[in-house]
Scaffold this motif. Structure first.
Motif, PDB file in Angstrom:
ATOM      1  N   HIS A 138       5.770  77.199 -38.654  1.00 19.36           N
ATOM      2  CA  HIS A 138       6.914  76.470 -39.192  1.00 19.36           C
ATOM      3  C   HIS A 138       6.506  75.598 -40.378  1.00 19.36           C
ATOM      4  CE1 HIS A 138       8.869  77.740 -35.448  1.00 19.36           C
ATOM      5  NE2 HIS A 138       9.998  77.495 -36.077  1.00 19.36           N
ATOM      6  N   MET A 139       5.316  75.044 -40.334  1.00 17.36           N
ATOM      7  CA  MET A 139       4.855  74.254 -41.470  1.00 17.36           C
ATOM      8  C   MET A 139       4.616  75.145 -42.689  1.00 17.36           C
ATOM      9  SD  MET A 139       5.029  71.154 -40.535  1.00 17.36           S
ATOM     10  CE  MET A 139       4.148  70.318 -41.858  1.00 17.36           C
ATOM     11  N   GLU A 140       4.266  76.393 -42.455  1.00 15.34           N
ATOM     12  CA  GLU A 140       4.125  77.336 -43.566  1.00 15.34           C
ATOM     13  C   GLU A 140       5.479  77.605 -44.221  1.00 15.34           C
ATOM     14  OE1 GLU A 140       2.060  81.659 -44.561  1.00 15.34           O
ATOM     15  OE2 GLU A 140       2.508  81.124 -42.481  1.00 15.34           O
ATOM     16  N   ILE A 141       6.527  77.679 -43.406  1.00 21.52           N
ATOM     17  CA  ILE A 141       7.882  77.837 -43.950  1.00 21.52           C
ATOM     18  C   ILE A 141       8.212  76.649 -44.847  1.00 21.52           C
ATOM     19  CG2 ILE A 141      10.346  77.840 -43.347  1.00 21.52           C
ATOM     20  CD1 ILE A 141       9.538  79.411 -40.797  1.00 21.52           C
ATOM     21  N   LEU A 142       7.905  75.450 -44.355  1.00 25.44           N
ATOM     22  CA  LEU A 142       8.153  74.249 -45.145  1.00 25.44           C
ATOM     23  C   LEU A 142       7.310  74.261 -46.420  1.00 25.44           C
ATOM     24  CD1 LEU A 142       9.444  71.470 -45.529  1.00 25.44           C
ATOM     25  CD2 LEU A 142       7.599  70.518 -44.112  1.00 25.44           C
ATOM     26  N   ASN A 143       6.062  74.689 -46.307  1.00 27.37           N
ATOM     27  CA  ASN A 143       5.187  74.728 -47.476  1.00 27.37           C
ATOM     28  C   ASN A 143       5.769  75.634 -48.562  1.00 27.37           C
ATOM     29  OD1 ASN A 143       2.360  73.935 -48.491  1.00 27.37           O
ATOM     30  ND2 ASN A 143       2.365  76.163 -48.754  1.00 27.37           N
ATOM     31  N   LEU A 146       8.738  73.834 -50.212  1.00 28.16           N
ATOM     32  CA  LEU A 146       8.297  72.756 -51.096  1.00 28.16           C
ATOM     33  C   LEU A 146       7.608  73.302 -52.342  1.00 28.16           C
ATOM     34  CD1 LEU A 146       6.970  70.320 -48.356  1.00 28.16           C
ATOM     35  CD2 LEU A 146       8.975  69.957 -49.813  1.00 28.16           C
ATOM     36  N   ASP A 147       6.912  74.417 -52.180  1.00 32.53           N
ATOM     37  CA  ASP A 147       6.281  75.037 -53.340  1.00 32.53           C
ATOM     38  C   ASP A 147       7.342  75.535 -54.325  1.00 32.53           C
ATOM     39  OD1 ASP A 147       3.803  75.972 -54.635  1.00 32.53           O
ATOM     40  OD2 ASP A 147       4.603  77.967 -54.245  1.00 32.53           O
ATOM     41  N   PRO A 183      -0.968  73.127 -49.414  1.00 29.22           N
ATOM     42  CA  PRO A 183      -1.011  72.171 -50.530  1.00 29.22           C
ATOM     43  C   PRO A 183       0.329  71.517 -50.846  1.00 29.22           C
ATOM     44  CG  PRO A 183      -2.193  74.184 -51.092  1.00 29.22           C
ATOM     45  CD  PRO A 183      -1.474  74.454 -49.804  1.00 29.22           C
ATOM     46  N   ALA A 184       1.401  72.283 -50.768  1.00 26.11           N
ATOM     47  CA  ALA A 184       2.707  71.713 -51.101  1.00 26.11           C
ATOM     48  C   ALA A 184       3.125  70.660 -50.084  1.00 26.11           C
ATOM     49  CB  ALA A 184       3.761  72.814 -51.196  1.00 26.11           C
ATOM     50  N   TYR A 189       3.683  64.917 -48.763  1.00 21.42           N
ATOM     51  CA  TYR A 189       3.309  63.747 -47.958  1.00 21.42           C
ATOM     52  C   TYR A 189       2.906  62.588 -48.862  1.00 21.42           C
ATOM     53  CZ  TYR A 189       1.267  61.564 -43.717  1.00 21.42           C
ATOM     54  OH  TYR A 189       0.964  60.750 -42.655  1.00 21.42           O
ATOM     55  N   GLU A 190       2.120  62.870 -49.869  1.00 21.49           N
ATOM     56  CA  GLU A 190       1.696  61.830 -50.798  1.00 21.49           C
ATOM     57  C   GLU A 190       2.866  61.353 -51.654  1.00 21.49           C
ATOM     58  OE1 GLU A 190      -1.113  60.376 -50.490  1.00 21.49           O
ATOM     59  OE2 GLU A 190      -1.691  61.822 -48.931  1.00 21.49           O
ATOM     60  N   ARG A 191       3.749  62.260 -52.028  1.00 26.53           N
ATOM     61  CA  ARG A 191       4.922  61.888 -52.822  1.00 26.53           C
ATOM     62  C   ARG A 191       5.832  60.952 -52.023  1.00 26.53           C
ATOM     63  NH1 ARG A 191       6.291  66.683 -53.681  1.00 26.53           N
ATOM     64  NH2 ARG A 191       4.970  66.909 -55.526  1.00 26.53           N
ATOM     65  N   LEU A 192       6.068  61.290 -50.763  1.00 31.24           N
ATOM     66  CA  LEU A 192       6.869  60.417 -49.909  1.00 31.24           C
ATOM     67  C   LEU A 192       6.219  59.051 -49.748  1.00 31.24           C
ATOM     68  CD1 LEU A 192       7.982  62.803 -46.997  1.00 31.24           C
ATOM     69  CD2 LEU A 192       9.420  61.892 -48.836  1.00 31.24           C
TER      70      LEU A 192
END
Length: 207
Positions: A138-143, A146-147, A183-184, A189-192
């Motif tokens: 699921h985090m890959e879907i989010l990645n 975001l990419d 990476p995305a 995370y850093e952007r937030l």
């Protein structure tokens, strides 16, 4: 003044607190939940028969379910930047909010209970491995999303969808498991984390 019932460490209460900070809504919060006043107390059950936090009281209006609450607050205080009025733009925000609740949350539930809460009922090694793999999927879907946007979940601007998903990203990085390189997601995370409200209620060391 808006009244929020729920302990500040709850990920669902933190959605509401973060939304209030973004919209600049003054509020009073009361500690309810594990370790504090019981949500099974009669006075709480009259507000939410599910005995769960958060609950808000806005004048004489009572509302529970965290995602419903943040949608209500954005609409109530006319914050179209967070929650668009136009039907298709709003549906895109709702799609990712609902994905977080129905798919992403379910994927990390077992792993979180095992690795963070150390629940005796969640220590099956096979079930844990399956859960970690599902969470990563699921985090890959989010990645990928975001990419494609290059910034936030919906696009170039922060939206209401980033609140529940941003809290789930915090939980991902704070849970002690092998994290594939996304990476995305890391950039997100850093952007937030450049948002003051996220430092208060999102990336605050409480997964």
């Amino acid at each position: 003044m808006l009244r929020i019932l729920g302990k500040a460490s709850s990920i669902n209460v933190r959605k509401v607190l973060w939304a209030c900070a973004e919209i600049e809504i003054p509020f009073e919060r009361e500690d309810w939940g594990s370790g504090f006043r019981s949500t099974h107390a009669p006075e709480f059950l009259t507000l939410n028969p599910n005995a769960m936090v958060p609950v808000i009281q806005d004048d004489d209006f009572i509302l529970w379910e965290s995602n419903s609450i943040i949608r209500y607050l954005a609409s109530r205080y006319n914050n179209a930047n967070l929650y668009p009025i136009e039907a298709r733009a709003k549906a895109r925000v709702d799609q990712w909010i609902d994905w977080q609740a129905s798919d992403l949350n379910k994927s990390w539930s077992y792993a979180f209970m095992s690795l963070v809460r150390h629940s005796p009922e969640h220590q099956d090694s096979h079930a844990l491995a399956t859960a970690c793999n599902d969470w990563s999927r699921h985090m890959e879907i989010l990645n990928r999303q975001l990419d494609s946007t290059g910034a936030y979940v919906i696009g170039s601007e922060f939206s209401l969808a980033d609140i529940p998903i941003g809290l789930s990203v915090n939980r991902w990085f704070e849970t002690p498991l092998a994290h594939p390189d996304f990476p995305a997601v890391r950039d997100y995370y850093e952007r937030l984390s450049r948002r003051k409200s996220y430092l208060l209620y999102g990336r605050n060391g409480t997964p």
